[in-house]
Structures are given as C-alpha cells and as structure tokens.
Design a protein around this motif. Structure first.
Motif, PDB file in Angstrom:
ATOM      1  N   SER A  65       0.846  -1.194   0.000  1.00  0.00           N
ATOM      2  CA  SER A  65       0.000   0.000   0.000  1.00  0.00           C
ATOM      3  C   SER A  65       0.876   1.237   0.000  1.00  0.00           C
ATOM      4  O   SER A  65       1.754   1.389   0.861  1.00  0.00           O
TER       5      SER A  65
ATOM      6  N   GLU B 193      -0.034   4.155   0.805  1.00  0.00           N
ATOM      7  CA  GLU B 193      -0.354   4.888   2.022  1.00  0.00           C
ATOM      8  C   GLU B 193       0.454   4.363   3.208  1.00  0.00           C
ATOM      9  O   GLU B 193       1.017   5.146   3.993  1.00  0.00           O
ATOM     10  N   GLN B 194       0.551   3.048   3.332  1.00  0.00           N
ATOM     11  CA  GLN B 194       1.297   2.486   4.449  1.00  0.00           C
ATOM     12  C   GLN B 194       2.800   2.629   4.253  1.00  0.00           C
ATOM     13  O   GLN B 194       3.543   2.808   5.233  1.00  0.00           O
TER      14      GLN B 194
ATOM     15  N   ARG C 261       4.151   5.241   2.884  1.00  0.00           N
ATOM     16  CA  ARG C 261       4.372   6.627   3.307  1.00  0.00           C
ATOM     17  C   ARG C 261       4.500   6.697   4.836  1.00  0.00           C
ATOM     18  O   ARG C 261       5.387   7.392   5.360  1.00  0.00           O
ATOM     19  N   GLU C 262       3.639   5.977   5.542  1.00  0.00           N
ATOM     20  CA  GLU C 262       3.698   5.957   7.004  1.00  0.00           C
ATOM     21  C   GLU C 262       5.038   5.411   7.486  1.00  0.00           C
ATOM     22  O   GLU C 262       5.623   5.912   8.450  1.00  0.00           O
TER      23      GLU C 262
ATOM     24  N   GLN D 221       2.143   3.695  -5.922  1.00  0.00           N
ATOM     25  CA  GLN D 221       0.984   4.422  -6.454  1.00  0.00           C
ATOM     26  C   GLN D 221       0.712   4.007  -7.895  1.00  0.00           C
ATOM     27  O   GLN D 221      -0.446   3.834  -8.301  1.00  0.00           O
TER      28      GLN D 221
END
Length: 410
Positions: A132, A134-135, A137-138, A375
């Motif tokens: 992911s 998003e993950q 990025r975290e 992405q």
C-alpha cells in the motif's frame, strides 16, 4: 572486461562467497543486523554480501518455525536465532541488533518494518516496500521522525550498468525519448502454483511483486511519473481470480512518451518440450536512436547495453555499439566504490551502511520513489479491474515521540 572466467568468479562470489573475507574495521564498529524471515533471498540479499563488508555483522535470524530458524543459523554460522510465534519480536528486542533486514512476504512488510522502527532499528526491507502506498508513506515518515534509515531493496538500481544506462539517456545522445518497452518473462513452472507471491491475504499478485522492477525502471529512465494508465490486462491465477499471474500494461508519461510492461512467468513450452529463456529487458526508443539493456533486473549475472544511434551525416544506417559495465570504474564521470565481482546486492548494502554511518552513498532510493512506485502499481490494478491488494490490518497509535503502541484492528 567481460569473460567467462570473470563471470564464474562473479557468480561464485554472489551465491557461494566473496574472493576474500573482510577484515573488521578498527575505526568503525560493525552494524549488527538481524534477519526477519529465514528466506532464500536473505542469503544473496544480505548474508553473502556482508562477508566482504568490514562494517557489517549478521547477528541473528528469526523464523516462526524453530527448526527452520536453527537450521538457517547453523548453515550461515549465525550466533543467535529466534524461533516460535514470538520470534520476530524477540529479535527486535535484542539490544545488540542495530539494523533489520525484512525478508518476509510483502503483505507483512508494513507491520514488521513499523515494529522494527519502533524498536529503534534501521531497516532494509525487501521489495515491494509494502502492498500500500499509504502504508509505505507511514513507514518512511515514522523512520524520519525516529531519525532512522529505511531503504527498499530494489537492488538493480545500485549496479554500475544501470547507472551507465541512465547516463546514456541523460547525455542526450539518443535524443528525446519516444517510448520505453519492458519485458520480464519466464517459462511455465518458473513459479509454483502455491508460490507465496500468489497468496491474496498477504498482497498476492505477480505485478505487486515483480512489477516493482519494470515500473521503477520506466520512472527512472524517464525521470518522471506516469500521467495515466492507458491500458492494463491480466491473466488470473487459477486458484484465485483476484490474483494476477501475468500482466500487460501501457502507461503515458509527460512529453507523449509511452511506457509498456509485459510481465509473465507462464510462457508455454515450445512444442511442449522446450522452455523459453527468461527475458528481463528494457528498450528505450528515442528520436535519434535506441538502447536495449538486457537482463536489467539481475545485471550482475549477465547484461549488455546495446546502443544504436542514427548516422546524422549520411542519414542512412546507424552506429551501433555494445557496452558491458561490471566495474564501477567503467561509469564515466563518476568514481564509484566497488569491485568487478560485487553483485547489485553488495552495492546496495554499501549504500545502506554509508547512510547509517552518516556518509553520502553513491546511489540512493528516496521515500518518494518507493511511494510513487506503489501508487503506479495501484493505478494499474485499478485499470485492470482488479481490487487493491489488502492492506495490513496492523495499526499504530503514537504515545510519545519515542515509542508507539501497536494493536491489531478488526
């Protein structure tokens, strides 16, 4: 200079051991690594490269199967091993370990990278960084907050031949890029039907895993991000229609550049008897010529950079040449560290250690690159009509600047 002798020496150093072992540095203490997962990739990806690095020591391995953990430790002469259901956490709790190599399935990368960072360990995580964007990025944001180094293991990017290929593109010799074609294929049976890469629950899908390479090389060679996914089609895995075992896609890049990817490890045998040879090629077509890099994913095994430039004077024919860049000194205009027998994994380890030690590495992959790569993969899946890979259900809630509490969500 390419020769069968140098090839044999290089492959021996990659899969068996380096020509000579490193002498521990007297001025820079070694970084002690722990390995999460007793996977085969840990050998070529870290253990063997570490034998020739004076600032690296492999301290321990952890596997949920105690027998496998012990066997792995004995095989590679590691001092410590952890086995059982809590093995991974025990390794992270080991105060001697300073860096962690995450060699687990992609769907577990987020959870155990975050836990490693929480334990104040630097992280070298195998590709894909997670399943992911998003993950991912975290992960990078948390590492930055903690002042720790994290690197996604896209090893091919650190090899001199790939740096040289990018140098040719950037020199303007070929002119403006018109298209880039990538192909990664292998014969039926290259991957078993029950290969971990095909398990949906942990991010299954060949494009999620091996697609990391062609997506990255398109972005790297164009120095840009795709503006859209023009097409995407896939072949579903026989055991799960949500999981792809082959993918073909075309991407639009700025300047009317089109990038294409063919990824398929199920190429039928010729006449039902002869397996096809693996292909790992990228071809750049430009206004003044073209360049093909053969076997770009594993350039240390074998590669060639085939360049064809139009004859500007006569307007007929083309000037052709082939380059093989196994030595870092062959990259013009740059003095890179390395030896002819180094694999891309060894160059990658060199860069990681440099970063941890506060030195400037020759090559680096940024957080933005890892995030953008995922992405693009997500957009290709969307265009193909496949659901996004399931995110890790492991969530983190900050408590203080120096610690976090991890909890399993429903």
């Amino acid at each position: 200079m390419f020769s069968w002798l140098s090839t044999a020496r290089r492959l021996y150093s990659v899969f068996v051991g380096p020509p000579s072992l490193a002498t521990p540095s007297s001025t820079s203490p070694p970084i002690k690594f722990g390995i999460l997962g007793a996977a085969k990739v840990a050998s070529t990806g870290l253990i063997i490269p570490a034998l020739s690095h004076p600032e690296v020591e492999i301290h321990a391995v952890a596997a949920r199967d105690p027998i496998r953990a012990e066997a792995f430790a004995k095989k590679y002469k590691l001092r410590t091993f952890y086995g059982g259901g809590d093995a991974y956490q025990k390794l992270l709790d080991d105060p001697e370990i300073q860096a962690v190599y995450v060699a687990l399935p992609g769907g577990l990368h987020y959870e155990w990278t975050m836990k490693a960072l929480a334990a104040n360990k630097h992280v070298l995580v195998e590709k894909p960084s997670s399943v992911s964007s998003e993950q991912t990025r975290e992960m990078f944001e948390f590492a930055q907050k903690k002042g720790l180094v994290i690197l996604e293991g896209l090893q091919y990017r650190f090899y001199p031949a790939i740096i040289r290929a990018k140098e040719i593109i950037d020199s303007g010799e070929l002119g403006a890029i018109k298209s880039i074609e990538t192909i990664i294929t292998g014969p039926q049976g290259s991957l078993k039907t029950d290969d971990i890469r095909y398990t949906w629950e942990i991010g299954g899908g060949i494009f999620q895993d091996m697609g990391t390479y062609p997506v990255n090389v398109l972005r790297y060679f164009t120095s840009s991000e795709p503006t859209s996914v023009l097409s995407a089609s896939y072949t579903a895995h026989p055991n799960d229609p949500k999981v792809d075992q082959a993918m073909t896609t075309t991407l639009a890049f700025p300047g009317d550049v089109v990038g294409s990817i063919e990824l398929n490890f199920e190429i039928p045998y010729k006449f039902g008897l002869i397996p096809s040879l693996p292909k790992m090629d990228v071809t750049v077509k430009a206004e003044n010529g073209e360049m093909t890099v053969k076997f770009f994913v594993l350039p240390f095994v074998y590669h060639s950079i085939n360049v064809s430039v139009k004859d500007g004077q006569s307007g007929k024919g083309a000037k052709k040449r082939t380059e093989k860049v196994y030595s870092p000194t062959s990259v013009k205009g740059r003095t890179l560290k390395g030896e002819e027998w180094w694999a891309s994994y060894r160059y990658q380890l060199e860069a990681f250690v440099d970063k941890v030690k506060g030195r400037e590495p020759d090559t680096w992959l940024t957080a933005e690159e890892s995030i953008a790569n995922l992405q693009t993969i997500e957009k290709v899946y969307e265009k193909a009509g496949l659901p996004p890979r399931p995110k890790s259900t492991f969530a983190f809630s900050p408590i203080t600047d120096d610690s976090i509490e991890a909890k399993r969500t429903a």
